[in-house]
Each structure stands twice: as C-alpha cells, then as structure tokens.
Design an enzyme around this catalytic site. Structure first.
Site, PDB file in Angstrom:
ATOM      1  N   SER A 142       1.340  -7.642  -0.258  1.00 25.85           N
ATOM      2  CA  SER A 142       1.574  -6.798   0.260  1.00 25.85           C
ATOM      3  C   SER A 142       3.427  -7.097   0.342  1.00 25.85           C
ATOM      4  O   SER A 142       3.724  -8.330  -0.557  1.00 25.85           O
ATOM      5  CB  SER A 142       1.801  -6.382   1.470  1.00 25.85           C
ATOM      6  OG  SER A 142       1.215  -7.760   1.706  1.00 25.85           O
ATOM      7  N   GLU A 160       2.962   1.905   3.832  1.00 22.48           N
ATOM      8  CA  GLU A 160       1.741   2.516   2.869  1.00 22.48           C
ATOM      9  C   GLU A 160       0.716   2.249   3.968  1.00 22.48           C
ATOM     10  O   GLU A 160       0.529   1.233   4.874  1.00 22.48           O
ATOM     11  CB  GLU A 160       1.929   0.698   2.450  1.00 22.48           C
ATOM     12  CG  GLU A 160       0.907   0.359   1.411  1.00 22.48           C
ATOM     13  CD  GLU A 160       1.030  -0.443   0.569  1.00 22.48           C
ATOM     14  OE1 GLU A 160       0.351  -0.267  -0.831  1.00 22.48           O
ATOM     15  OE2 GLU A 160       0.904  -1.906   0.996  1.00 22.48           O
ATOM     16  N   PHE A 172      -6.866  -8.268  -3.593  1.00 23.77           N
ATOM     17  CA  PHE A 172      -7.629  -7.965  -2.931  1.00 23.77           C
ATOM     18  C   PHE A 172      -8.113  -6.835  -4.526  1.00 23.77           C
ATOM     19  O   PHE A 172      -8.960  -6.410  -4.706  1.00 23.77           O
ATOM     20  CB  PHE A 172      -8.181  -7.665  -1.702  1.00 23.77           C
ATOM     21  CG  PHE A 172      -7.698  -5.872  -1.317  1.00 23.77           C
ATOM     22  CD1 PHE A 172      -8.754  -5.817  -1.701  1.00 23.77           C
ATOM     23  CD2 PHE A 172      -6.272  -6.840  -0.797  1.00 23.77           C
ATOM     24  CE1 PHE A 172      -8.712  -3.544  -1.040  1.00 23.77           C
ATOM     25  CE2 PHE A 172      -6.378  -4.871  -0.426  1.00 23.77           C
ATOM     26  CZ  PHE A 172      -7.249  -4.031  -0.776  1.00 23.77           C
ATOM     27  N   LYS A 217      -5.222 -18.227  -8.531  1.00 26.28           N
ATOM     28  CA  LYS A 217      -5.756 -18.261  -7.101  1.00 26.28           C
ATOM     29  C   LYS A 217      -6.054 -16.873  -6.993  1.00 26.28           C
ATOM     30  O   LYS A 217      -5.638 -16.057  -6.969  1.00 26.28           O
ATOM     31  CB  LYS A 217      -4.974 -18.665  -6.038  1.00 26.28           C
ATOM     32  CG  LYS A 217      -4.944 -18.929  -4.696  1.00 26.28           C
ATOM     33  CD  LYS A 217      -4.398 -18.771  -3.767  1.00 26.28           C
ATOM     34  CE  LYS A 217      -4.409 -16.876  -2.663  1.00 26.28           C
ATOM     35  NZ  LYS A 217      -6.165 -16.615  -2.664  1.00 26.28           N
ATOM     36  N   CYS A 250      -1.640   0.252  -6.115  1.00 25.99           N
ATOM     37  CA  CYS A 250      -0.070   0.571  -5.410  1.00 25.99           C
ATOM     38  C   CYS A 250      -0.027   1.375  -6.268  1.00 25.99           C
ATOM     39  O   CYS A 250       1.477   1.964  -5.231  1.00 25.99           O
ATOM     40  CB  CYS A 250       0.548  -0.613  -5.658  1.00 25.99           C
ATOM     41  SG  CYS A 250       0.584  -1.545  -7.285  1.00 25.99           S
TER      42      CYS A 250
END
Lengths: 533, 148
Positions: free
Chosen positions: A268, A434, A191, A215, A323
């Site tokens: 993730s 995180e 996202f 996707k 990230c």
C-alpha cells in the site's frame, strides 16, 4: 402383532434410510469430486524460516493462515524475531563474496534448474495460491506463469548485465563500464500475488550476484516457502536465497539493518511511503510499488462485445485485489449529442451490470467459478464500509454484491459478489481512493479532455486504459496520460517480465521499477579508465 | 454441463481428446483393416491435447484473464465418445464420423468463446477444429470403400 409390524416397519425404514443416506452421500461426493480440483495441502503446515540453507523453526508467535473460501486453517506462520532476521542477514552476507565471484552464466544455471522444477510443480504451485489467497485456478496458473517468466528473463543475465567499452578515448587509453552486485537485499511481498511479486525481484538480484531475504506476506506465505524449497532443490549455495516470515517487526529490522543495501517493496501507499522514507534515512536503495486507482475509458466507438469481457476481468479478476485492477469505468461522450450520450451510457452500463451479475463466485479450485473470495474477512468488512460510504455520498448502487450468491456451500465470511455503483464522481471517496476489492465505480465524462482531467487529478498513477477503434484518440491517450502502465483495448495492462512494471505519482516511490529494470537497481556501475605504460 | 472458465474448457477438451484417442486405439484392435488410420487419428488426438495445453499454460497470464469466457454448453454438441455397440465396420465408421463432426463444432465454438481474452488458445483450437475436416474426410473415404 401390531408391535411386530411396527418393528418391521422401523427396521425396514432404517434400511431404506441408510441406503438413501449412503446413496445421497455418494451423489454429493461425486458432485464435489467433479467440481473441485484436489487440494495440494492436506494438513496444517507449520512454516519455518529458510536461513543459510537450513529450515529453521522460529521462536516467534505462530499465527493462522486461513483458506479464505473454506475458512479452514491451512498453515501456521511465525512472527519471526529481530534476531532471526539478523541471522538471515549474517548468512546472506557470508554467502555474498563467494556468490558474486561465481561466473554469471553459472549463476544463471541455478535459475534454469529453478525454472525446470517450477514447471514440474506448476499445478501444485498454482493450487496452493488458490488455497492461500482465494483466486481462481485460472488466475493462479496465470500468476505462476508470470512468476516463472521472471526466472526465465533473469536467466539471461550473462547478456543483460553486460557493460560497455570505448576504445581510444585518448591515444593508448580505453574506458569501460561494468555492473557490480551490491550485497544483501530485502524483498517485502504483498498478499495479492504471493507467488509472483517476490519473483519480480529475487531472480534478478541473485542472478546479478546478490543475496536475498524475502519476507512474504504473513497472510499467504506458503507460496514463498515452496519457492524456497525449489531454490534449495536447484542447489543455490546456503545463504543466497533466504526467507524470513513475520510482520512489522521483521520489516523494521530490515529497514534498520546496516548490512541490507536495498529494499524492494510492493504494497500500500502509506507503507510504501514510510519504507521509502526510512530507506532514505538509512542510505538504502528502494523500490516501492504501491496503491492505485485505475481509470478505464470507454469511447463511443468501442467494440462493446469485446470490451465487456475485458472490463469484467479488469474490475473483478483476482476479486479486484490487483494494483492494475480497473476501479473507475469512465464512459465518454466525445462527439455525441446529449441524447446520444445518454443512450450510449445506458447501453454500456446495462451490458456491464448484466455481465457482472452473472459472474459465478465461489471456491477457486472449482473450475466453474469465475471469482473467488477476498483474502480475508477483515478485507470484506472494509469493502462493506466502502459500499456504505458510496451510498452515503450519493452514488447509485446498481449491483449489490452484499447479497451473497455462491457456487457451492461455503462460509460467507470473505465472499463479496461483484458490486457496481453508477453516478460516481471523481471527488467521492469511492471514486478517489483505492478500494482493492470487487467494487466498480461508473462515471460520465462529456468528452475526452474531461476524462483525461479526471485521471490527471487523481493522486495515483499506476494504470489506465482506453477502449476505442480510433487511432488518434488512442495515440493522444498514450501521449497525454500521466500514468505508468497504459492499455489500449486491454483491461489489465500488466507488463511482461522483459519490461519494467511502471507506475507513477503516489503509486510508486523510487526511480527504478520491478522486473527487467531492476537489473539497474541491484547493481552499481563501475567506470574504469585505463592506460598501460 | 456449462463451461464458463478456460480451465473448465481445457479440462473438458483434454478428457474428450484422450477418450477419443483411447477409442481409436480400441477400434484399431477390433478392426485391424483400419488399424493405421485409427492409430494415426489416436496419435493426432494426443498431440492436440499437448498443443492446447502448451498454448494455455505458456501464455495464460494475469494480462489476459481466463475466467470470463462466453458460456459453452456441452449438451448442445451431443458428443458421445464410446465404443459403438455394433462392431460392424460401416456402423463404426458412421458413428465416429458423427462424433468427429460434433467435436469439430464444439472445438470451433470453444475457440470463439475464448478468443477475446486468450488469443493463443483460441488460435490453437481453431487450427485443430479446422483440421478436423481432414479426419472426417479420411473416415468417409474408408466408409465409401467398405462393402458391408
């Protein structure tokens, strides 16, 4: 008579009030028009899948795509079914033989055209990212540029995919090696970079002769619909470029499908680990680029007035949802006495907190805004939990972003102002895991070795930076740190398209990374030894 | 008005240079004796816009974020890009010289404010700012020849 006067007063008052109201309205509209760039999405979009060159309505349930700043629904995206994914794989499989036989330089021309259309629609693409994700317009333009750069690099495929040959391995015998495409690949996007990340993979895959099924994240899927529209306009043959929306159902179907030869995933660590394992079980290739906990070291000789803006962009750019974002700011006292170290620590913290407290938060289409909202209210709730956790663990909350201060009158649902903790240790939850939001943890390291040890002990290995003017420390840092992407006086060390997007430890599963390196991922080598009688 | 992001600086700069170009085009019609100089300045302003847009749009990336520039306040520069009320050559020239000097100061400060995170935009602005001296020199030369 008095009644008449009252009527006159009321009538006059009404006129004045109306005039006042209309003037006020004009002033407000003018103010808003000055500040907010025009939104490219005017009505709720009903998103469809792009399968075999057709825009196909899904039978799956529709879910809302919400602009996180305004909380308005801007699109509805389907949770596609397994059958719909199967149809996309079928279309891609059908397109593959013809596409792989298309000469590489001809395939590259589709990408040149794609790039041209992307340039033409650059601003629209950028503003859509702000609307669906929340990032600022500067950040969205940055993301758009990064995405296009991957298309540009992939357009160089006739040179990049060449093999090699050695003549005379024996008398009259030659040996050569070349690359072959493999078939249908699945690309699962995150996202946080809805436009760019699928472009780390898809342009290379198709340039090499493969077909793709993308996707997108169902939280912000509009950008990839626009990219598919561009692929269609660029003239890609039906089935080469496909988009199937959805959630876990579609991901599972991709992982199970025998005709999908590989998966490129960004997201993730728990999901990446699962996908990597499933790909192993089903014999697929896999790139899984995952979570991070990035450390930024500030050495005593750092040029502070230049370091602070780099720290701001690292910790709070993209609202911390990267990230490569800074997570832990480590102030290092190498070579300083205890007293000097305390003074240096205070100086850096004060400058950082002071600058962060002035960051203007609001709707990213407002050019005076420096940080947007989190992607959605659930993510904000998660951040609030982390802040509570930090306080419970004994860290000191020196900048409390829960006190919402916005530019403009927007619903607070997904907004969190910059938040800074000091006295954080690497074993605390907020120093270890995180968070993926605008929360910075400040730590102390007595010396360089101690700082390196902190990085080494953390389970993630995506990025780390050092701020120093000392070449020896910088060189030592590069050499010793077990991290994929390293920055020297750079807060966000994001590799350009013509370098691999590295990552290690639990930040990455696989052997080949995204961007240029995925040329190896999307092809297999064939080695030929020949002689003629 | 405070400018705190690169996007805001770009928008302000673009509008300002386009207004400057239009101003010189109008002046070229009103004062035909200076037509060539005014039109060349207008053309240069238009190419300045292209140069800065090119630097911004081709290099901006999430590597060098653009949201955290050092605040610039446009009120500090007193930039007024408008048709002088008096169409007397010497007055017009004095007004545009002052405008050019204020613009130069703004552009050089903008270059500094952006320098840490967007070096290419900073470099381009700096080049444009420094070249502004030539424009002022040209206009001053015209002023010295004006007899009014």
């Amino acid at each position: 008579m008095s009644v008449e006067i009252i009527i006159i007063i009321i009538a006059y008052g009404e006129i004045v009030f109306k005039k006042f109201k209309s003037t006020l309205k004009i002033i407000l509209i003018r103010e808003l028009n000055m500040a907010i760039l025009e939104e490219p999405i005017k009505e709720v979009l009903m998103l469809r899948n792009y399968i075999g060159g057709e825009w196909v309505e899904s039978k799956g349930e529709l879910i809302d795509v919400v602009n996180p700043a305004t909380q308005k629904v801007i699109a509805k995206v389907p949770r596609s079914t397994r059958d719909e994914l199967d149809a996309a794989v079928e279309a891609a499989k059908k397109a593959f033989p013809m596409w792989r036989d298309t000469p590489p330089h001809v395939r590259a021309r589709y990408l040149f055209r794609m790039k041209e259309i992307m340039e033409e629609r650059f601003e629209e693409l950028a503003r859509i990212q702000t609307m669906e994700h929340g990032k600022t317009i500067d950040e969205s333009r940055g993301e758009t540029r990064r995405g296009i750069e991957n298309v540009e690099v992939a357009a160089g495929i006739p040179s990049l995919m060449q093999g090699y040959l050695l003549q005379d391995i024996a008398v009259g015998m030659d040996e050569f090696c070349y690359r072959e495409p493999l078939g249908v690949f699945g690309i699962i996007g995150p996202f946080n970079f809805p436009f760019m990340v699928p472009l780390w993979f898809a342009p290379y895959a198709v340039a090499l002769g493969n077909c793709v099924i993308i996707k997108p994240s169902s939280e912000d899927p509009i950008s990839q619909v626009k990219v598919a529209e561009i692929a269609e306009e660029a003239g890609f043959p039906p089935g080469v470029w496909n988009v199937v929306h959805g959630g876990r159902e579609v991901v599972s179907a991709m992982l199970d499908h025998p005709d999908i030869v590989g998966i490129a995933f960004v997201g993730s660590t728990p999901t990446g680990k699962f996908i990597y394992k499933r790909c192993g079980e089903t014999g697929k290739r896999c790139i899984a680029q995952c979570s991070a906990k990035n450390f930024l070291l500030v050495m005593p000789d750092a040029v502070l007035d230049k370091t602070i803006p780099a720290l701001l962009t690292s910790f709070f750019g993209n609202t911390g949802q990267r990230c490569l974002s800074g997570a832990n700011l480590v102030i290092v006292g190498e070579g300083l006495s205890e007293h000097e170290f305390n003074a240096f620590y205070e100086k850096v913290v004060n400058a950082f907190v002071n600058a962060a407290s002035q960051i203007r938060v609001g709707y990213g289409l407002d050019e005076s805004v420096q940080m947007g909202p989190l992607r959605d209210k659930e993510k904000k709730q998660r951040m609030l939990t982390y802040i509570e956790k930090g306080i419970e663990e004994g860290a000191k909350l020196v900048l409390d972003g829960r006190k919402i201060k916005l530019v403009g009158d927007w619903p607070h649902d997904a907004f969190l102002n910059p938040t800074i903790f000091t006295d954080v240790t690497p074993d605390m939850f907020i120093g270890r895991e995180e968070l993926f939001g605008p929360i910075a943890s400040v730590m102390r390291a007595r010396n360089f070795d101690e700082a390196l040890e902190m990085i080494d002990k953390n389970k993630y290995g995506n990025a780390a930076s050092i701020f120093t003017q000392n070449g020896k420390w910088a060189r030592e840092f590069i050499h010793r740190v077990n991290i994929g992407n390293v920055g020297i006086n750079v807060g966000i060390c994001a590799p350009m398209a013509f370098f691999p997007f590295a990552g290690r430890k639990e930040s990455f599963y696989g052997t080949l990374h995204g961007q240029r390196e995925c040329i190896d991922f999307f092809t297999d080598r064939k080695v030929v030894i020949q002689r003629w009688f | 008005m405070e400018l705190v992001t690169s996007s805001a600086v770009l928008s302000y700069f673009t509008k300002m240079e386009k207004d400057v170009a239009n101003l010189y085009k109008n002046l070229a019609e009103k004062l035909p004796e200076y037509r060539d100089t005014f039109l060349s300045l207008a053309k240069e302003s238009e190419s300045n816009v292209l140069a800065v847009e090119r630097a911004y749009y081709s290099i901006i990336s999430d590597k060098f974020e653009a949201c955290f520039i050092k605040t610039l306040n446009t009120d500090d520069y007193n930039i007024k890009v408008q048709m002088p009320s008096e169409i007397k050559a010497s007055e017009v020239l004095k007004t545009v010289i002052m405008m050019e000097e204020n613009i130069q100061k703004f552009i050089l400060d903008a270059a500094k404010s952006i320098s840490v995170l967007l070096p290419d935009v900073s470099w381009t602005l700096n080049r444009i700012g420094k070249k502004r001296v030539d424009r002022v020199t040209k206009l001053k030369a015209l002023l010295s020849k004006t007899k009014e």
